[in-house]
Design a protein around this motif. Structure first.
Motif, PDB file in Angstrom:
ATOM      1  N   ASN A 166      -7.612   2.688 -10.467  1.00  0.00           N
ATOM      2  CA  ASN A 166      -6.097   3.158 -10.752  1.00  0.00           C
ATOM      3  C   ASN A 166      -5.298   2.396  -9.734  1.00  0.00           C
ATOM      4  OD1 ASN A 166      -7.335   4.763 -12.853  1.00  0.00           O
ATOM      5  ND2 ASN A 166      -7.558   6.557 -11.652  1.00  0.00           N
ATOM      6  N   ALA A 167      -5.569   2.301  -8.534  1.00  0.00           N
ATOM      7  CA  ALA A 167      -4.557   1.766  -7.420  1.00  0.00           C
ATOM      8  C   ALA A 167      -4.328   0.417  -7.661  1.00  0.00           C
ATOM      9  CB  ALA A 167      -5.039   2.050  -6.288  1.00  0.00           C
ATOM     10  N   ARG A 168      -5.465  -0.335  -8.341  1.00  0.00           N
ATOM     11  CA  ARG A 168      -5.445  -1.816  -8.317  1.00  0.00           C
ATOM     12  C   ARG A 168      -4.626  -2.010  -9.774  1.00  0.00           C
ATOM     13  NH1 ARG A 168      -8.308  -5.395  -5.963  1.00  0.00           N
ATOM     14  NH2 ARG A 168      -9.853  -4.615  -4.477  1.00  0.00           N
ATOM     15  N   LYS A 169      -4.645  -1.308 -10.583  1.00  0.00           N
ATOM     16  CA  LYS A 169      -3.861  -1.408 -11.924  1.00  0.00           C
ATOM     17  C   LYS A 169      -2.256  -1.482 -11.433  1.00  0.00           C
ATOM     18  CE  LYS A 169      -6.817   1.027 -15.186  1.00  0.00           C
ATOM     19  NZ  LYS A 169      -7.076   1.962 -15.877  1.00  0.00           N
ATOM     20  N   ARG A 173     -14.517   4.156  -6.733  1.00  0.00           N
ATOM     21  CA  ARG A 173     -14.389   3.114  -7.569  1.00  0.00           C
ATOM     22  C   ARG A 173     -13.295   3.309  -8.490  1.00  0.00           C
ATOM     23  NH1 ARG A 173     -20.372   1.543  -9.177  1.00  0.00           N
ATOM     24  NH2 ARG A 173     -20.846   0.048  -7.389  1.00  0.00           N
ATOM     25  N   GLY A 174     -13.182   4.677  -9.081  1.00  0.00           N
ATOM     26  CA  GLY A 174     -12.157   5.028  -9.839  1.00  0.00           C
ATOM     27  C   GLY A 174     -10.817   5.115  -9.487  1.00  0.00           C
ATOM     28  N   GLN A 185      -5.744   7.186  -3.000  1.00  0.00           N
ATOM     29  CA  GLN A 185      -5.870   5.575  -3.536  1.00  0.00           C
ATOM     30  C   GLN A 185      -5.701   4.649  -2.479  1.00  0.00           C
ATOM     31  OE1 GLN A 185      -2.698   5.821  -6.112  1.00  0.00           O
ATOM     32  NE2 GLN A 185      -3.949   6.204  -7.940  1.00  0.00           N
ATOM     33  N   ARG A 186      -5.025   4.843  -1.494  1.00  0.00           N
ATOM     34  CA  ARG A 186      -4.978   3.768  -0.274  1.00  0.00           C
ATOM     35  C   ARG A 186      -6.356   3.693   0.329  1.00  0.00           C
ATOM     36  NH1 ARG A 186      -0.874   6.085   2.684  1.00  0.00           N
ATOM     37  NH2 ARG A 186       0.518   5.321   1.047  1.00  0.00           N
ATOM     38  N   LEU A 245       0.699  -1.346   0.055  1.00  0.00           N
ATOM     39  CA  LEU A 245      -0.101   0.048   0.053  1.00  0.00           C
ATOM     40  C   LEU A 245       0.897   1.362   0.015  1.00  0.00           C
ATOM     41  CD1 LEU A 245      -3.018  -1.141   2.314  1.00  0.00           C
ATOM     42  CD2 LEU A 245      -3.054  -0.788  -0.260  1.00  0.00           C
ATOM     43  N   GLY A 246       2.063   1.200   0.352  1.00  0.00           N
ATOM     44  CA  GLY A 246       3.021   2.180   0.392  1.00  0.00           C
ATOM     45  C   GLY A 246       3.220   2.607  -1.153  1.00  0.00           C
ATOM     46  N   HIS A 247       2.904   1.800  -2.100  1.00  0.00           N
ATOM     47  CA  HIS A 247       3.160   2.152  -3.566  1.00  0.00           C
ATOM     48  C   HIS A 247       2.070   3.086  -4.309  1.00  0.00           C
ATOM     49  CE1 HIS A 247       6.581  -0.244  -3.369  1.00  0.00           C
ATOM     50  NE2 HIS A 247       6.143  -1.330  -4.235  1.00  0.00           N
TER      51      HIS A 247
END
Length: 198
Positions: A181-184, A176-177, A105-106, A98-100
């Motif tokens: 983006n974070a999941r990508k 959701r957006g 986004q976190r 999650l630090g990335h």
């Protein structure tokens, strides 16, 4: 092979390492592993963060006085075991993962992971007040829309300070957006971590 939904993080990482990069099974395992790591972080923030890991149970001013009934010499192995019994390598991996991403986004990832619509909470009648009480009691059987509406309370439960309790996400699509983006970004990082963990 077992279903991915029934596998633990270690088994998912093994599937990720074993499968070729373009495999559909590897992609599903990456997404499932990311979901599990987010769940580890949520559970840590809700359940284990409050245990004061590393807090000494005896007074440094008056040895032998304090909780735990310690008199005389301290058993350092037992003290270390007690202090770190809830520590988990998956939590460290989730924290690093999650630090990335940035803070917004976190938050979106944690909010989307917090919602478990399959476990609907029983008190549908009662409106917003009943919903707030259910969240405070620990219910996670909420839709993403309910989580978005109660994000201030949920973010406070997840360890964000009360001052950060302003509405971060105005709409459900914003949550959701941001999470998408974070999941990508994080799916690629999980693949790299799987290679390093081996």
């Amino acid at each position: 092979m077992r279903q991915l939904e029934l596998m633990g993080i270690n088994q998912l990482l093994a599937v990720i390492r074993r499968e070729p990069a373009e495999s559909a099974l590897r992609e599903r395992a990456l997404r499932r592993c990311l979901d599990e790591l987010i769940e580890v972080e949520i559970e840590w923030q809700i359940d284990y963060r409050h245990l004061n890991l590393g807090h000494h149970n005896v007074s440094t001013i008056a040895p032998g006085v304090g909780g735990g009934g310690v008199t005389g010499r301290v058993d350092h192995v037992m003290e270390a075991a007690e202090r770190f019994r809830y520590a988990c390598r998956w939590r460290n991996m989730a924290k690093a993962l999650l630090g990335h991403v940035n803070e917004r986004q976190r938050m979106a990832l944690l909010l989307t992971g917090y919602a478990i619509p399959e476990q609907r909470w029983a008190q549908n009648a009662g409106g917003d007040r009943a919903l707030v009480e259910a969240i405070k009691q620990g219910s996670r059987g909420l839709t993403l829309a309910e989580v978005c509406g109660a994000q201030r309370i949920i973010l406070t439960r997840l360890g964000y300070p009360m001052g950060a309790g302003q509405t971060i996400f105005g709409t459900l699509e914003a949550v959701r957006g941001s999470a998408k983006n974070a999941r990508k970004v994080l799916v690629e990082v999980v693949g790299e971590q799987a290679r390093l963990v081996a």
